[in-house]
Design a protein around this motif. Structure first.
Motif, PDB file in Angstrom:
ATOM      1  N   GLU A   1     -19.717  -1.092 -40.069  1.00 15.20           N
ATOM      2  CA  GLU A   1     -19.931  -0.225 -38.907  1.00 15.20           C
ATOM      3  C   GLU A   1     -19.455  -0.918 -37.639  1.00 15.20           C
ATOM      4  OE1 GLU A   1     -20.600   2.966 -38.449  1.00 15.20           O
ATOM      5  OE2 GLU A   1     -20.342   2.878 -40.629  1.00 15.20           O
ATOM      6  N   ASP A   2     -19.768  -2.192 -37.546  1.00 13.98           N
ATOM      7  CA  ASP A   2     -19.369  -3.010 -36.408  1.00 13.98           C
ATOM      8  C   ASP A   2     -17.836  -3.030 -36.302  1.00 13.98           C
ATOM      9  OD1 ASP A   2     -20.153  -4.754 -34.305  1.00 13.98           O
ATOM     10  OD2 ASP A   2     -19.340  -6.421 -35.498  1.00 13.98           O
ATOM     11  N   GLY A   3     -17.185  -3.212 -37.442  1.00 13.54           N
ATOM     12  CA  GLY A   3     -15.719  -3.225 -37.485  1.00 13.54           C
ATOM     13  C   GLY A   3     -15.136  -1.896 -37.025  1.00 13.54           C
ATOM     14  N   LYS A   4     -15.765  -0.805 -37.421  1.00 20.50           N
ATOM     15  CA  LYS A   4     -15.273   0.524 -37.019  1.00 20.50           C
ATOM     16  C   LYS A   4     -15.394   0.731 -35.512  1.00 20.50           C
ATOM     17  CE  LYS A   4     -16.003   2.881 -41.414  1.00 20.50           C
ATOM     18  NZ  LYS A   4     -16.950   3.675 -42.211  1.00 20.50           N
ATOM     19  N   VAL A   5     -16.496   0.232 -34.960  1.00 16.42           N
ATOM     20  CA  VAL A   5     -16.694   0.328 -33.508  1.00 16.42           C
ATOM     21  C   VAL A   5     -15.608  -0.466 -32.787  1.00 16.42           C
ATOM     22  CG1 VAL A   5     -18.221  -0.318 -31.599  1.00 16.42           C
ATOM     23  CG2 VAL A   5     -19.182   0.761 -33.645  1.00 16.42           C
ATOM     24  N   ARG A   6     -15.340  -1.674 -33.321  1.00 16.77           N
ATOM     25  CA  ARG A   6     -14.299  -2.506 -32.696  1.00 16.77           C
ATOM     26  C   ARG A   6     -12.923  -1.837 -32.799  1.00 16.77           C
ATOM     27  NH1 ARG A   6     -15.676  -7.098 -35.929  1.00 16.77           N
ATOM     28  NH2 ARG A   6     -13.532  -7.819 -35.862  1.00 16.77           N
ATOM     29  N   ARG A   7     -12.688  -1.175 -33.939  1.00 21.35           N
ATOM     30  CA  ARG A   7     -11.407  -0.499 -34.127  1.00 21.35           C
ATOM     31  C   ARG A   7     -11.241   0.639 -33.108  1.00 21.35           C
ATOM     32  NH1 ARG A   7     -10.320   2.036 -39.870  1.00 21.35           N
ATOM     33  NH2 ARG A   7     -11.609   3.682 -38.962  1.00 21.35           N
ATOM     34  N   ARG A   8     -12.310   1.407 -32.903  1.00 16.99           N
ATOM     35  CA  ARG A   8     -12.242   2.496 -31.917  1.00 16.99           C
ATOM     36  C   ARG A   8     -11.957   1.949 -30.516  1.00 16.99           C
ATOM     37  NH1 ARG A   8     -15.971   5.040 -35.194  1.00 16.99           N
ATOM     38  NH2 ARG A   8     -17.793   4.115 -34.199  1.00 16.99           N
ATOM     39  N   LYS A   9     -12.575   0.800 -30.230  1.00 13.55           N
ATOM     40  CA  LYS A   9     -12.383   0.204 -28.912  1.00 13.55           C
ATOM     41  C   LYS A   9     -10.920  -0.240 -28.739  1.00 13.55           C
ATOM     42  CE  LYS A   9     -14.583  -3.149 -26.033  1.00 13.55           C
ATOM     43  NZ  LYS A   9     -14.780  -4.581 -26.188  1.00 13.55           N
ATOM     44  N   LEU A  10     -10.359  -0.809 -29.790  1.00  9.65           N
ATOM     45  CA  LEU A  10      -8.963  -1.243 -29.738  1.00  9.65           C
ATOM     46  C   LEU A  10      -8.030  -0.042 -29.591  1.00  9.65           C
ATOM     47  CD1 LEU A  10      -8.828  -4.077 -32.437  1.00  9.65           C
ATOM     48  CD2 LEU A  10      -8.503  -4.339 -29.972  1.00  9.65           C
ATOM     49  N   GLU A  11      -8.373   1.048 -30.258  1.00 10.15           N
ATOM     50  CA  GLU A  11      -7.561   2.270 -30.147  1.00 10.15           C
ATOM     51  C   GLU A  11      -7.570   2.793 -28.711  1.00 10.15           C
ATOM     52  OE1 GLU A  11      -8.202   3.837 -34.763  1.00 10.15           O
ATOM     53  OE2 GLU A  11      -9.369   4.747 -33.130  1.00 10.15           O
ATOM     54  N   GLN A  12      -8.760   2.705 -28.097  1.00  7.23           N
ATOM     55  CA  GLN A  12      -8.875   3.133 -26.690  1.00  7.23           C
ATOM     56  C   GLN A  12      -8.035   2.241 -25.785  1.00  7.23           C
ATOM     57  OE1 GLN A  12     -13.092   3.036 -26.084  1.00  7.23           O
ATOM     58  NE2 GLN A  12     -13.418   5.039 -27.056  1.00  7.23           N
ATOM     59  N   GLU A  13      -8.104   0.931 -26.063  1.00  4.62           N
ATOM     60  CA  GLU A  13      -7.308  -0.019 -25.267  1.00  4.62           C
ATOM     61  C   GLU A  13      -5.816   0.273 -25.422  1.00  4.62           C
ATOM     62  OE1 GLU A  13      -8.234  -4.170 -25.926  1.00  4.62           O
ATOM     63  OE2 GLU A  13     -10.376  -3.746 -25.813  1.00  4.62           O
TER      64      GLU A  13
ATOM     65  N   VAL B   1       0.188  -4.656 -25.668  1.00  2.94           N
ATOM     66  CA  VAL B   1       0.165  -3.719 -26.798  1.00  2.94           C
ATOM     67  C   VAL B   1       0.355  -4.474 -28.110  1.00  2.94           C
ATOM     68  CG1 VAL B   1       1.424  -1.828 -27.912  1.00  2.94           C
ATOM     69  CG2 VAL B   1       0.886  -1.698 -25.471  1.00  2.94           C
ATOM     70  N   SER B   2       1.289  -5.424 -28.071  1.00  2.00           N
ATOM     71  CA  SER B   2       1.554  -6.189 -29.285  1.00  2.00           C
ATOM     72  C   SER B   2       0.307  -6.989 -29.709  1.00  2.00           C
ATOM     73  CB  SER B   2       2.758  -7.098 -29.026  1.00  2.00           C
ATOM     74  OG  SER B   2       2.733  -8.183 -29.881  1.00  2.00           O
ATOM     75  N   GLY B   3      -0.386  -7.536 -28.688  1.00  2.00           N
ATOM     76  CA  GLY B   3      -1.631  -8.274 -28.968  1.00  2.00           C
ATOM     77  C   GLY B   3      -2.692  -7.362 -29.579  1.00  2.00           C
ATOM     78  N   ILE B   4      -2.802  -6.158 -29.012  1.00  2.00           N
ATOM     79  CA  ILE B   4      -3.789  -5.185 -29.522  1.00  2.00           C
ATOM     80  C   ILE B   4      -3.443  -4.796 -30.959  1.00  2.00           C
ATOM     81  CG2 ILE B   4      -4.653  -2.812 -29.276  1.00  2.00           C
ATOM     82  CD1 ILE B   4      -4.285  -3.221 -26.193  1.00  2.00           C
ATOM     83  N   GLU B   5      -2.129  -4.579 -31.196  1.00  2.00           N
ATOM     84  CA  GLU B   5      -1.711  -4.193 -32.548  1.00  2.00           C
ATOM     85  C   GLU B   5      -2.027  -5.295 -33.572  1.00  2.00           C
ATOM     86  OE1 GLU B   5       1.894  -1.067 -31.442  1.00  2.00           O
ATOM     87  OE2 GLU B   5       2.348  -3.177 -31.904  1.00  2.00           O
ATOM     88  N   ASP B   6      -1.826  -6.536 -33.145  1.00  5.14           N
ATOM     89  CA  ASP B   6      -2.159  -7.659 -34.053  1.00  5.14           C
ATOM     90  C   ASP B   6      -3.643  -7.639 -34.418  1.00  5.14           C
ATOM     91  OD1 ASP B   6       0.398  -8.496 -34.059  1.00  5.14           O
ATOM     92  OD2 ASP B   6       0.119 -10.187 -32.664  1.00  5.14           O
ATOM     93  N   GLN B   7      -4.461  -7.448 -33.360  1.00  2.00           N
ATOM     94  CA  GLN B   7      -5.915  -7.407 -33.606  1.00  2.00           C
ATOM     95  C   GLN B   7      -6.293  -6.243 -34.515  1.00  2.00           C
ATOM     96  OE1 GLN B   7      -8.696  -7.946 -30.219  1.00  2.00           O
ATOM     97  NE2 GLN B   7      -6.855  -8.354 -29.014  1.00  2.00           N
ATOM     98  N   GLU B   8      -5.634  -5.086 -34.286  1.00  2.00           N
ATOM     99  CA  GLU B   8      -5.923  -3.905 -35.120  1.00  2.00           C
ATOM    100  C   GLU B   8      -5.597  -4.168 -36.583  1.00  2.00           C
ATOM    101  OE1 GLU B   8      -3.784  -0.787 -32.940  1.00  2.00           O
ATOM    102  OE2 GLU B   8      -5.693   0.290 -32.752  1.00  2.00           O
ATOM    103  N   LEU B   9      -4.442  -4.824 -36.768  1.00  2.00           N
ATOM    104  CA  LEU B   9      -3.995  -5.109 -38.134  1.00  2.00           C
ATOM    105  C   LEU B   9      -5.002  -6.025 -38.855  1.00  2.00           C
ATOM    106  CD1 LEU B   9      -1.406  -4.158 -39.540  1.00  2.00           C
ATOM    107  CD2 LEU B   9      -0.462  -6.451 -39.160  1.00  2.00           C
ATOM    108  N   GLU B  10      -5.386  -7.056 -38.119  1.00  2.00           N
ATOM    109  CA  GLU B  10      -6.342  -8.019 -38.680  1.00  2.00           C
ATOM    110  C   GLU B  10      -7.668  -7.324 -39.035  1.00  2.00           C
ATOM    111  OE1 GLU B  10      -8.286 -11.975 -36.912  1.00  2.00           O
ATOM    112  OE2 GLU B  10      -6.189 -11.679 -36.303  1.00  2.00           O
ATOM    113  N   LEU B  11      -8.077  -6.469 -38.093  1.00  2.00           N
ATOM    114  CA  LEU B  11      -9.344  -5.754 -38.275  1.00  2.00           C
ATOM    115  C   LEU B  11      -9.266  -4.809 -39.477  1.00  2.00           C
ATOM    116  CD1 LEU B  11     -12.105  -5.427 -36.993  1.00  2.00           C
ATOM    117  CD2 LEU B  11     -11.178  -3.614 -35.553  1.00  2.00           C
ATOM    118  N   MET B  12      -8.116  -4.109 -39.604  1.00  2.00           N
ATOM    119  CA  MET B  12      -7.960  -3.177 -40.723  1.00  2.00           C
ATOM    120  C   MET B  12      -8.074  -3.926 -42.057  1.00  2.00           C
ATOM    121  SD  MET B  12      -7.524  -0.157 -39.587  1.00  2.00           S
ATOM    122  CE  MET B  12      -6.605   0.888 -40.704  1.00  2.00           C
ATOM    123  N   GLU B  13      -7.446  -5.106 -42.085  1.00  2.00           N
ATOM    124  CA  GLU B  13      -7.490  -5.886 -43.331  1.00  2.00           C
ATOM    125  C   GLU B  13      -8.910  -6.296 -43.677  1.00  2.00           C
ATOM    126  OE1 GLU B  13      -4.717  -9.090 -42.884  1.00  2.00           O
ATOM    127  OE2 GLU B  13      -2.985  -7.754 -43.139  1.00  2.00           O
TER     128      GLU B  13
END
Ligand SMILES: [Zn+2]
Length: 243
Positions: A54-66, A104-116
Motif C-alpha cells: 500500500e505504501d508503495g502504491k501511495v509513493r507511485r501515485r505521488k511520483l505520477e503527480q510529480e 523527469v528522468s530522475g522521476i522515471e528512474d524512481q518509478e521503475l525501481e518502485l514498480m520492480e
C-alpha cells in the motif's frame, strides 16, 4: 480405626489427583495463548507485506503527480519558445528545458525501481497469506483440542471433588481437619508409610511402642516429628476401597 486410615490414604490419593487436575486446567489458557502468538506472528508478517505494498502504491501515485507537474512545466516553457527575442533568453529556456528533462528522468528512474519492488512484493503476498492460513487452521484445531481437554479435566475435577466430599462425610471431622492441615503444610504428603521404624515423610525414628501400635493398627497415629499420619506398609489399601 484401620478403616479411618484407609480412608485417609484414599483422601490423599484423591487430593493429589485434584491438585493435578487443577494444575492441568490452570495451564491450558497459557498453552492456547502460546499457540496463538505463533499465528499472530504470521498475521503480522502478512499485514506488514500488505502495508508495504500500500505504501508503495501511495509513493507511485505521488511520483505520477510529480511527473505530471514536470510535463505541465515543460509544456509551459515550450510555449515561450516562439516569442524568444535574444540568444540569452533562448539559452535560458533551453537550460530550463534540460533541467526539467533531468528531473523527469530522475522521476522515471524512481518509478521503475518502485514498480520492480512492488511487483516482487506482490508476488510474495500469496506466500504470506498461505503461511498465515496454515498457521490459523493449525491454531484453531489446537485450540479446539485444548478446549475439549479443559472440559474433560473440568469434569474429572468435579467428579474427584464430589468423591472427596463423599469420603469426608464418612470420616471423623477431627481427622479430616488434622489431615487437611498436614496436607497443606507438607505439600500433598499427609499420610506416609513406616519403613524400618522410620517415618517416610520426615525420615526420623518413631518410638518403638508407637511402631507396635501402628502395626496393630487399631488407632490412628501421627508422626511426633512431622505430624504426618503413619501406616504399616502391608496395610496400604491402594485398592482396598472402591473409589
Ligand atoms: Zn514424620
Amino acid at each position: 480405626m484401620k478403616k479411618e486410615l484407609e480412608k485417609l490414604i484414599l483422601l490423599q490419593k484423591g487430593d493429589i489427583e485434584i491438585a493435578e487436575f487443577e494444575r492441568a486446567l490452570g495451564g491450558i489458557p497459557g498453552q492456547i495463548d502460546a499457540a496463538r502468538s505463533g499465528m499472530e506472528e504470521k498475521k503480522r508478517q502478512l499485514d506488514q507485506a500488505l502495508a508495504a505494498m500500500e505504501d508503495g502504491k501511495v509513493r507511485r501515485r505521488k511520483l505520477e503527480q510529480e511527473a505530471q507537474a514536470e510535463a505541465d512545466h515543460m509544456a509551459k516553457v515550450k510555449t515561450k519558445l516562439p516569442a524568444v527575442k535574444t540568444n540569452k533568453e533562448y539559452s535560458a529556456l533551453l537550460a530550463e528545458i534540460d533541467a526539467i528533462k533531468e528531473k523527469v528522468s530522475g522521476i522515471e528512474d524512481q518509478e521503475l525501481e518502485l514498480m520492480e519492488s512492488l511487483e516482487s512484493e506482490e508476488r510474495e503476498i500469496p506466500t504470506f497469506q498461505a503461511a498465515f492460513k496454515e498457521e490459523e487452521s493449525a491454531f484453531k484445531e489446537y485450540e479446539a483440542k485444548k478446549n475439549a481437554e479443559a472440559e474433560r479435566v473440568r469434569q474429572q475435577l468435579e467428579d474427584a471433588r464430589a468423591r472427596r466430599e463423599g469420603l469426608v462425610e464418612t470420616l471423623d471431622a477431627k481427622w479430616v481437619n488434622s489431615y487437611d492441615k498436614v496436607f497443606r503444610a507438607r505439600e500433598g504428603q499427609a499420610v506416609v508409610p513406616l519403613k524400618d521404624n522410620i517415618c517416610q515423610g520426615c525420615f526420623q525414628h518413631i518410638l518403638p511402642q508407637m511402631v507396635i501400635d501402628i502395626k496393630i493398627g487399631e488407632k490412628v497415629f501421627q508422626c511426633q516429628h512431622c505430624s504426618r499420619f503413619l501406616y504399616w506398609p502391608e496395610e496400604s489399601p491402594e485398592t482396598a476401597l472402591p473409589k
